[in-house]
Structure formats: structure tokens, C-alpha cells
Design a protein around this motif. Structure first.
Motif: not given
Length: 231
Positions: A124, A127-128, A132-133, A160, A187-188, A190-191
Motif C-alpha cells: 500500500h 498509494l502515497f 507522504e511516504q 492524510i 484507495t482511501a 488501503k491508505k
């Protein structure tokens, strides 16, 4: 303002999802002596796959004589060496601006991508975006330093999900109520799963509410008819 230096271009490429290995540096045939990158559009913020560089702007001592107009031998070999050297110099540029903490952040990101923090996190993390990562990795380091998992969970969720709110029900049981404040999508979800995997303490359980808030007495915004989630 456009891209001026090789490190500038590498960072922009990373923001656009272009890997360093996919950028090919070429010695510029026509260039300004006052600029490192030779681009037709001086204000361009895009990254081409083939990039012409003026090697004499900062690296005259390294490349002096390497591309003498009278030397027509081994052009392909010299061009390959040029690409390798410019990539190496770009890496040095990037590392010179890093402190010890930033090195640690990159080590954590590598561990995440290698699956050392779990398969879910590994799958996951892409996705960022890049910033953010790095925030996630920095907070993993803070977690090791401070152990303040709940504080870091709150920080990451609010970072986020802009309209989110976290409620703690610690009197009766170790429970968190997470109101995300947006529609649920893959997506949201999984984040949020990644954030909870890294920062939700084991003893806590969490209830997640997406666009509909659970009702709170005397809070009119949470008591809208047909938009009250059950708790």
C-alpha cells in the motif's frame, strides 16, 4: 521557475513518478555557459527522458577534454560513461543536502519496500505521494523513539484525511472511533489500513466512520437526519 541543476531535475522526476534510471543524460551540443541544463523552454517543469547537460558549468575538471570536437573515437563509450558519471554526481548532489535523520528515513522506506514491515504496508505504500511516504517513515522513527503510537496515529490520519476526527473511548474499553469525513473508496481504505497497521496499538480496537458521523448530543452537525451512523 524552471529546472536549473541535475539534482533539481532528479527531484522533479521523482515527484512525477519517473525513476532516475529512466533518465538518460547527454552532453549538450549547444549550451549556455551560464546554465547546467540545456532546455529549449527555460521555465519548463516537465522531465524528458533524454536530458542534455552542460558538463563544464560545475564539472569542468572532470569532463575537460572528454568531448573535444576533434576527438571522434569511442563516441558511444564516452556517451555511456557520461551518463553514468552524471547520475553519480546527481546522487552526490542529493546526499549533500541530507542530514542523518533524512538518511534514516530513506532506510525505513527501503525496509518498507522490501517488506520488512509487513506485506500490507509494502503493497500500500505506493498509494502515497513522495512527501507522504517520507512523513510515514519519519513517524515510524518517532514511534521507535517515543512509543507514542496514539499521537502518531492521530497525526497521520489528520495529515492524510483533511476532515477527519478521532475520538477515544478509554473509560470503558480501549477503543478509537475514527470519523474520516469523506466517501469511502478503495484507495482511501488501503491508505487507512496502512496507517492503522503501523500506528494502531495492539490493545486498541477501532471503528471507522466515513461520510456519516455517529450522533453526539448537542453537536448539531452530527445529528442530521438520515446521515447519522450507528455506534
Amino acid at each position: 521557475m524552471g529546472l536549473n541543476y541535475i539534482w533539481d531535475l532528479i527531484i522533479r522526476g521523482q515527484e512525477l513518478g519517473i525513476a532516475k534510471k529512466d533518465i538518460h543524460f547527454l552532453p549538450a551540443k549547444v549550451y549556455s555557459p551560464y546554465m547546467e541544463l540545456s532546455q529549449e523552454d527555460l521555465n519548463a517543469m516537465t522531465v524528458e527522458r533524454d536530458v542534455e547537460v552542460n558538463p563544464y558549468y560545475r564539472f569542468y575538471d572532470i569532463f575537460n577534454g572528454m568531448f573535444d570536437i576533434n576527438n571522434t573515437e569511442d563516441i558511444e563509450l564516452r556517451s555511456t560513461l557520461f551518463d553514468i558519471l552524471i547520475h553519480f554526481l546527481a546522487d552526490i548532489d542529493l546526499m549533500q543536502g541530507m542530514n542523518k535523520r533524512e538518511y534514516y528515513i530513506r532506510f525505513v522506506l527501503k525496509d518498507i519496500r522490501d517488506g520488512l514491515l509487513g506485506k500490507l504496508v509494502q503493497e500500500h505504500i505506493s498509494l502515497f505521494d513522495r512527501e507522504e511516504q517520507e512523513t510515514i517513515a519519519a513517524n515510524v522513527l518517532r514511534l521507535y523513539d517515543t512509543g507514542e503510537a496514539l499521537h502518531l496515529l492521530r497525526c497521520m490520519v489528520s495529515r492524510i484525511f483533511q476532515y477527519s476526527t478521532i475520538y477515544a473511548n478509554s473509560e470503558e474499553k480501549d477503543e478509537l472511533l475514527l470519523y474520516i469525513g469523506q466517501r469511502e473508496n478503495e484507495t482511501a481504505v488501503k491508505k487507512l489500513q496502512l496507517i492503522m497497521e503501523l500506528f494502531l496499538p495492539i490493545r486498541y480496537r477501532a471503528e471507522v466512520y466515513w461520510s456519516d458521523h455517529f450522533g453526539i448530543i448537542d453537536e448539531d452537525s452530527t445529528m442530521i437526519q438520515d446521515h447519522i451512523a450507528l455506534y
